[in-house]
Design an enzyme around this catalytic site. Structure first.
Site, short mmCIF file in Angstrom:
data_model
loop_
_atom_site.label_atom_id
_atom_site.label_comp_id
_atom_site.label_asym_id
_atom_site.label_seq_id
_atom_site.Cartn_x
_atom_site.Cartn_y
_atom_site.Cartn_z
N ASP A 30 -5.87 -1.65 110.21
CA ASP A 30 -6.44 -1.46 108.88
C ASP A 30 -6.92 -0.02 108.66
OD1 ASP A 30 -5.98 -4.17 108.65
OD2 ASP A 30 -7.87 -4.55 107.61
N CYS A 90 -6.13 -6.43 116.88
CA CYS A 90 -6.62 -6.06 115.55
C CYS A 90 -6.44 -7.20 114.53
CB CYS A 90 -5.92 -4.79 115.07
SG CYS A 90 -6.77 -3.92 113.76
N LYS A 124 -4.77 -8.42 111.97
CA LYS A 124 -3.64 -9.27 111.56
C LYS A 124 -2.90 -9.87 112.72
CE LYS A 124 -4.73 -8.09 107.43
NZ LYS A 124 -5.90 -7.29 107.84
N SER A 137 -12.76 -5.46 102.23
CA SER A 137 -12.96 -5.44 103.67
C SER A 137 -13.93 -6.52 104.12
CB SER A 137 -13.48 -4.07 104.09
OG SER A 137 -13.94 -4.08 105.42
#
Length: 578
Positions: free
Chosen positions: A81, A122, A124, A470
């Site tokens: 991200d 991370c 995803k 976010s």
């Protein structure tokens, strides 16, 4: 052990070809009939999140070989991200989740491997690994690979999330931040995901609550002895799953999904976990509405941990107090403890060894931090398919906000509206046309929220958007992922300046106070023709992606929730007089 699909007839054309390939790689002939385990390594040199995964993969290979199976490392795309959000306003981020799923399917299903052990890091990668597990339904263990050592944990001034917020503020106000580069240099002191209970650590906790990670796996410091212990226990667990032929759809059930929902509510997890968990359920063939489960269970699930960005505690403190396992033990009276896990027994069995809550960092059911839901799913005339708000608990702000709409086509327009004075106290900023198909790829609005904070308007201007923000955001009246989105002719697409929007967290309502007949007479929203999609992956995504009510998957694997979304859209079309 059940028959292995990887063992093709040895003298068939494909069997002989495999032997030729694998013997040339140094694999012994006697190993060719062993169970073949894919080590799914979502590795990349683009971000600290992934910097240690190759080392983990090497250790796993040795562990698995010692346990009598044959490991094969495969690679996938690896979005970050903070890094791969630079192109096309961050719209590659969510589509990359589904690209990972397809990467895994192509390698594992194409080669007819027998099982998977997935190195999750991370934001995803964890949902993608769980989605692939549900889709392929092969024995799978998810390995949360840990969070980074941060500057805050060393008594310094910032972690990466704090630096991000400070940089966003400086960009909006134009005020110099002389030490920003020095803060950035000190923010990340090792590999792993962002410290804090944002999306990555939330998804790691969710994987354990779902039963797809070994007990005590999350959260964990990257490269710590506890992480390496989890890696080795995960290797033993995947071999046992293969031997007993226990598959993800035996573990990922309606009951375990509800357990995961309660875990996210109890830890104040990222709002992104809703769409990810819905996607996991869809890929696992379940007929469950995760959005509605968050809405329903939120009323009876107290907040048991208050970790940054929800509260003052560091994720290190949460881990040291027992982490997900201790929190789940505290939640057990309202969980389904009979659900199977990758550990070989039930969730209740796993939690017997968990530490008791200390009553400070991790609370008990009868003495929680708060009882208002940290993740609020709203429905109403502006969001018949649902929308989501993230709030701190306890929540010091207002529970209701009613004001006139100011409509923008993207976050940059909305930020400019702050400076120009178009947005004023009491207004509701509406950023529309940036949903999964409208963007395409689900546009990010965090920069606008940070701009409101920088200008002192965080609690006097509300946000309603079909885009996302976010997992760091939990202040002010911010409502995202409105469904149906504007591009799908949801009511958000027909809203105009000065229409009155009513947000009520107490009742879980998001309403547009406009006469339905007037709304129906307005023209439908049409996405701008000059959107920058690059003519490649994002164009393909726009054509294939399903609505957020289906988890924004690329293919509706389960008729249940996706059919409900289709029915809702038909009802909305009927209400609009078309």
């Amino acid at each position: 052990m059940p028959a292995l699909r990887s063992n093709l007839p040895p003298t068939s054309a494909l069997g002989i070809a495999r032997r030729a390939q694998w013997r040339s790689l140094g694999i012994a002939a006697e190993d060719l009939t062993k169970p073949k385990i894919a080590i799914v390594n979502t590795s990349s040199e683009l971000a600290a999140c992934y910097a240690h995964l190759d080392e983990i993969a090497d250790v796993l290979k040795d562990e698995l070989r010692a346990l009598g199976v044959l490991p094969f490392e495969i690679r996938t795309t690896a979005p970050s991200d903070f890094v791969t959000s630079a192109g096309r306003a961050g719209r590659y981020i969510l589509p990359s989740r589904d690209l990972i799923v397809d990467d895994i399917e192509a390698a594992v299903e194409g080669a007819q491997l027998d099982a998977m052990i997935c190195l999750s890091s991370c934001d995803k990668t964890t949902p993608a690994h769980l989605m692939a597990a549900g889709r392929l339904n092969l024995p799978t263990v998810v390995v949360p690979c840990g969070y980074q050592h941060s500057g805050l944990a060393e008594g310094r001034e910032a972690d990466v999330e704090e630096v991000f917020l400070l940089a966003a503020k400086a960009a909006v106000t134009g005020e110099p931040v002389d030490d920003l580069e020095e803060l950035a240099d000190d923010a990340i002191l090792g590999p792993g995901v962002c410290a804090g209970m944002a999306t990555a650590n939330s998804m790691h906790v969710l994987a354990e609550a779902l039963g797809m990670a070994v007990a005590g796996a999350a959260p964990v410091r990257a490269n710590s002895p506890r992480m390496w212990d989890s890696v080795r226990r995960s290797a033993a667990a995947i071999v046992a799953l293969v031997e007993r032929d226990v598959r993800p759809r035996d573990i990922i059930t309606d009951g375990s999904v509800r357990n995961a929902v309660r875990a996210m509510l109890a830890v104040g997890g990222s709002i992104n976990t809703i769409k990810h968990l819905q996607a996991i359920a869809v890929e696992s063939g379940l007929d469950i509405d995760v959005w509605d489960e968050f809405r329903t269970l939120g009323a009876s699930t107290p907040l048991l941990a208050s970790v940054r960005p929800n509260g003052p505690r560091l994720v290190e403190e949460f881990e040291d107090a027992g982490g997900a396992a201790t929190m789940l033990r505290s939640l057990l009276p309202i969980l389904d403890g009979t659900r199977l896990t990758v550990n070989g027994g039930t969730l209740a069995d796993d939690l017997l060894a968990a530490r008791k809550p200390d009553g400070d960092v991790i609370r008990t059911l009868d003495a929680p931090f708060g009882t208002d839901p940290a993740i609020a799913v709203l429905r109403g005339s502006l969001a018949p398919g649902g929308a989501v708000a993230k709030r701190p608990v306890p929540d010091p702000g207002p529970r209701r906000f009613t004001g006139p709409a100011r409509v923008f086509g993207n976050r940059e327009e909305a930020i400019a509206g702050i400076s120009s004075g178009r947005l004023r106290e009491g207004d509701v900023a509406v950023i529309r046309g940036i949903g999964v198909t409208g963007a395409p790829g689900l546009g990010l609005t965090s920069a606008f929220i940070f701009a409101l904070h920088a200008r002192g308007l965080a609690h006097s201007v509300a946000l309603v958007t079909d885009g996302q923000f976010s997992g760091l955001v939990n202040q002010g009246m911010t409502v995202g992922e409105v469904s149906p989105e504007a591009a799908a002719d949801g009511p958000l697409g027909r809203i105009r300046d000065d229409d009155v929007v009513d947000i009520d967290l107490e009742t879980g309502r998001l309403d547009l106070l406009v006469d339905p007949a007037e709304l129906a007479a307005r023209p439908r929203f049409v996405p701008p023709a000059d959107r920058d999609t690059g003519g490649g992956m994002l164009d393909q995504y726009e054509q294939l992606v399903q609505p957020l009510g289906c988890g924004a998957v690329l293919c509706a694997r389960s008729a249940g929730p996706c059919q409900r979304v289709a029915d809702d859209a038909s009802l909305e079309a009927s209400a609009a007089g078309r």
